[in-house]
Design a protein around this motif. Structure first.
Motif, mmCIF file in Angstrom:
data_model
loop_
_atom_site.group_PDB
_atom_site.id
_atom_site.type_symbol
_atom_site.label_atom_id
_atom_site.label_comp_id
_atom_site.label_asym_id
_atom_site.label_seq_id
_atom_site.Cartn_x
_atom_site.Cartn_y
_atom_site.Cartn_z
ATOM 1 N N ASP A 1 0.772 -1.130 0.008
ATOM 2 C CA ASP A 1 -0.084 -0.112 0.008
ATOM 3 C C ASP A 1 0.876 1.006 -0.131
ATOM 4 O O ASP A 1 0.464 2.410 -0.473
ATOM 5 C CB ASP A 1 -0.821 -0.023 1.099
ATOM 6 N N MET A 2 1.977 1.193 0.625
ATOM 7 C CA MET A 2 2.915 2.346 0.709
ATOM 8 C C MET A 2 4.280 1.978 0.805
ATOM 9 O O MET A 2 4.719 0.732 1.039
ATOM 10 C CB MET A 2 2.536 3.181 2.157
ATOM 11 N N LEU B 1 9.078 3.710 -5.950
ATOM 12 C CA LEU B 1 7.928 2.890 -6.080
ATOM 13 C C LEU B 1 6.485 3.655 -5.574
ATOM 14 O O LEU B 1 5.447 3.388 -5.895
ATOM 15 C CB LEU B 1 8.270 1.853 -5.182
ATOM 16 N N GLN B 2 6.869 4.565 -4.662
ATOM 17 C CA GLN B 2 5.512 5.396 -4.023
ATOM 18 C C GLN B 2 4.925 5.997 -5.193
ATOM 19 O O GLN B 2 3.803 6.142 -5.410
ATOM 20 C CB GLN B 2 5.953 6.095 -2.787
ATOM 21 N N LEU C 1 2.906 3.540 -7.054
ATOM 22 C CA LEU C 1 1.580 3.345 -6.373
ATOM 23 C C LEU C 1 0.776 4.436 -6.552
ATOM 24 O O LEU C 1 -0.428 4.248 -6.751
ATOM 25 C CB LEU C 1 1.874 3.035 -4.909
ATOM 26 N N ASP C 2 1.142 5.757 -6.205
ATOM 27 C CA ASP C 2 0.174 6.829 -6.364
ATOM 28 C C ASP C 2 -0.547 6.887 -7.895
ATOM 29 O O ASP C 2 -1.579 7.452 -7.878
ATOM 30 C CB ASP C 2 0.995 8.328 -5.979
ATOM 31 N N GLY D 1 -3.414 4.587 -8.239
ATOM 32 C CA GLY D 1 -4.443 4.866 -7.485
ATOM 33 C C GLY D 1 -5.150 5.923 -7.942
ATOM 34 O O GLY D 1 -6.296 6.335 -7.578
ATOM 35 N N THR D 2 -4.523 7.127 -8.664
ATOM 36 C CA THR D 2 -5.343 8.020 -8.932
ATOM 37 C C THR D 2 -5.878 8.250 -10.321
ATOM 38 O O THR D 2 -6.530 9.055 -10.668
ATOM 39 C CB THR D 2 -4.320 9.504 -8.709
ATOM 40 N N VAL E 1 -8.426 1.354 -2.908
ATOM 41 C CA VAL E 1 -7.625 2.161 -2.333
ATOM 42 C C VAL E 1 -7.518 3.482 -3.095
ATOM 43 O O VAL E 1 -7.297 3.323 -4.435
ATOM 44 C CB VAL E 1 -5.957 1.737 -2.191
ATOM 45 N N ARG F 1 -6.326 7.172 -3.728
ATOM 46 C CA ARG F 1 -4.844 7.869 -3.688
ATOM 47 C C ARG F 1 -4.853 9.225 -4.057
ATOM 48 O O ARG F 1 -5.326 9.752 -4.989
ATOM 49 C CB ARG F 1 -3.791 7.170 -4.213
ATOM 50 N N MET G 1 5.457 7.605 7.495
ATOM 51 C CA MET G 1 3.947 7.409 7.407
ATOM 52 C C MET G 1 3.059 7.130 8.807
ATOM 53 O O MET G 1 3.784 6.537 9.574
ATOM 54 C CB MET G 1 3.484 6.728 6.394
ATOM 55 N N TRP H 1 -2.559 -2.157 6.797
ATOM 56 C CA TRP H 1 -1.887 -1.425 5.691
ATOM 57 C C TRP H 1 -0.380 -2.114 5.635
ATOM 58 O O TRP H 1 0.299 -2.661 6.341
ATOM 59 C CB TRP H 1 -1.595 0.232 5.968
ATOM 60 N N ARG H 2 -0.133 -2.541 4.174
ATOM 61 C CA ARG H 2 1.167 -3.136 3.906
ATOM 62 C C ARG H 2 2.065 -2.055 3.434
ATOM 63 O O ARG H 2 1.901 -1.554 2.372
ATOM 64 C CB ARG H 2 0.751 -4.267 2.904
ATOM 65 N N VAL H 3 3.177 -1.995 4.280
ATOM 66 C CA VAL H 3 4.212 -1.101 3.807
ATOM 67 C C VAL H 3 5.446 -1.721 3.405
ATOM 68 O O VAL H 3 5.949 -2.560 4.246
ATOM 69 C CB VAL H 3 4.518 -0.099 5.269
ATOM 70 N N GLY H 4 5.973 -1.090 2.235
ATOM 71 C CA GLY H 4 7.069 -1.944 2.152
ATOM 72 C C GLY H 4 8.305 -1.105 2.389
ATOM 73 O O GLY H 4 8.027 0.174 2.300
ATOM 74 N N PRO I 1 16.368 1.477 -5.276
ATOM 75 C CA PRO I 1 14.849 2.330 -4.783
ATOM 76 C C PRO I 1 13.920 1.335 -5.557
ATOM 77 O O PRO I 1 12.731 1.987 -5.277
ATOM 78 C CB PRO I 1 14.940 3.618 -5.281
#
Lengths: 182, 256
Positions: free
Chosen positions: A156-157, A172-173, A176-177, A180-181, B9, B11, B144, B154-157, B164
């Motif tokens: 998720d994050m 990666l964030q 993900l964003d 989702g948007t 979800v 965002r 976060m 929530w699954r946080v990587g 990265p």
């Protein structure tokens, strides 16, 4: 010339001040032990037990009583390495014993400068409730054994060393964003 | 991959304080007016923090303190709160972490950045937690605060500092915070406050705690401690985490 009555009343004031000082210290101890706890019952008892368990000399009203039978913090390099009791100008840190109170363990560390407590840190305190503790204890990072792309696992994050607005674009964030948007 | 409706979800992302702030919402309020209002409140709170604490803005309170125009004692209460957190962290880390760093003329310069981010987001996230029936996770630059009312974590990587595009580990958060400190994105910016040295042996420290204020401070402090990072973190009550060393090996720290 000072009349005996005046002298006596001065003495009374002095004694009162000492008593007040003791009460303030006791108040501080009680406050200390109520730190982040949701149960407030038997606080004075807890403080009393703490002093008894630690083998306090029984003065009860001095600043040193806030950290009964404290020992110099092991390996902290702070202080002179000697017990601070009876050393008025002592500076350093003292760590109290782990005290079992009704709702968990409490341990405090005091920082002294010139014999005065300048800070008190709670090293160990009971969690607000057992449920919180279980949730927090369960949240240990699980290592991912193989290369894991964001597409192949539900995440998720992403937590990483502070992304700047520019570095974020490739992160990666950001992926993900975007996912989702749209 | 089809995501079941219950897990959808929503965002959003906005750039504040020079970093991306990402929000994930699930449940009752994800795209409606209430979600919009909560998100606006989060951003407004962060912008207010920036106005007071920015070390980049000449008109911030911190800048005025640095110029000697404002005494710390006369600063707003929030400044005193942040400085107290910094002082507590300095004691806990034997001085490796400090909001005061030596300036050019040996005069201490105030730099509360190590405390402010986590503390500010922890406070700002309250607007999200006020929404009923809604799970939220909000990240400011990789640190976060996550809360799940549904019970689904929530699954946080945790990002690999050496690549990265990969995650090294995952952690499930139902009600808590994750913070990571390292040099991956911004280059070396954390130093041991006692020596001014950049930690060499540790690449990244991630800390999981109940509050982001604590997680962020401890991640920075552990990182500043270098080779002692994992050992120190292991002694902290209510924290778990992951230390990634410069050679790519890792140490997982469990709660005491």
């Amino acid at each position: 010339m000072v009349s005996p009555v005046t002298a006596r009343s001065r003495l009374d004031r002095g004694t009162r001040r000492i008593a007040l000082c003791g009460l303030t210290t006791l108040g501080a101890v009680v406050l200390l032990f109520s730190y982040r706890t949701s149960t407030s019952a038997e606080l004075p008892d807890a403080a009393g037990n703490a002093a008894a368990d630690a083998g306090s000399s029984g003065t009860g009203a001095t600043a040193a009583a806030a950290v009964p039978a404290a020992v110099p913090a092991a390996g902290s390099g702070a202080g002179s390495g000697e017990a601070p009791s009876g050393r008025p100008g002592w500076s350093g840190t003292v760590t109290g014993p782990v005290v079992q109170v009704k709702w968990g363990q409490v341990q405090v560390r005091a920082t002294l400068r010139q014999g005065r407590i300048t800070a008190v840190d709670v090293l160990r305190h009971p969690d607000e409730n057992a449920r919180d503790r279980q949730i927090n204890a369960a949240a240990v990072p699980q290592l991912v054994s193989e290369t894991l792309q964001v597409q192949s696992a539900r995440i998720d994050m992403v937590s990483g060393a502070t992304f700047t607005s520019t570095g974020y674009v490739q992160s990666l964030q950001a992926a993900l964003d975007r996912a989702g948007t749209t | 991959m089809t995501v079941p409706a219950a897990e959808r979800v929503a965002r959003r992302v906005e750039h504040v304080m020079g970093m991306p702030v990402s929000l994930a919402l699930r449940g009752l309020h994800t795209d409606d007016d209430e979600a919009d209002a909560a998100w606006a409140a989060v951003l407004a709170s962060l912008r207010e923090t920036d106005r007071v604490f920015s070390t980049y803005r000449d008109d911030s309170v911190v800048a005025a303190i640095r110029r000697g125009e404002l005494a710390v004692a006369d600063a707003p209460r929030d400044v005193a709160e942040v400085l107290a957190l910094g002082a507590r962290a300095a004691r806990a880390s034997d001085g490796a972490f400090s909001v005061w760093r030596p300036g050019p003329d040996a005069h201490p310069v105030l730099d509360p950045s190590g405390v402010v981010k986590g503390w500010a987001l922890e406070r700002a996230a309250a607007a999200l937690h006020a929404m009923p029936g809604t799970d939220s996770c909000v990240s400011a630059g990789g640190d976060m605060v996550c809360r799940s009312r549904s019970g689904q974590p929530w699954r946080v990587g945790i990002e690999d500092p050496h690549d990265p595009a990969r995650v090294l580990a995952t952690v499930e958060i139902t009600d808590g915070a994750v913070a990571t400190s390292g040099a991956a994105h911004r280059g070396p910016h954390v130093v041991d406050a006692r020596t001014g040295a950049v930690p060499g042996s540790v690449a990244q420290v991630t800390v999981v705690a109940a509050s982001l204020t604590d997680a962020d401070i401890d991640a920075t402090a552990a990182y500043a401690l270098g080779a002692r990072a994992a050992q120190w973190l292991g002694q902290r009550v209510g924290r778990s985490g992951l230390v990634v060393w410069a050679d790519g090996t890792t140490t997982t720290v469990t709660t005491t």
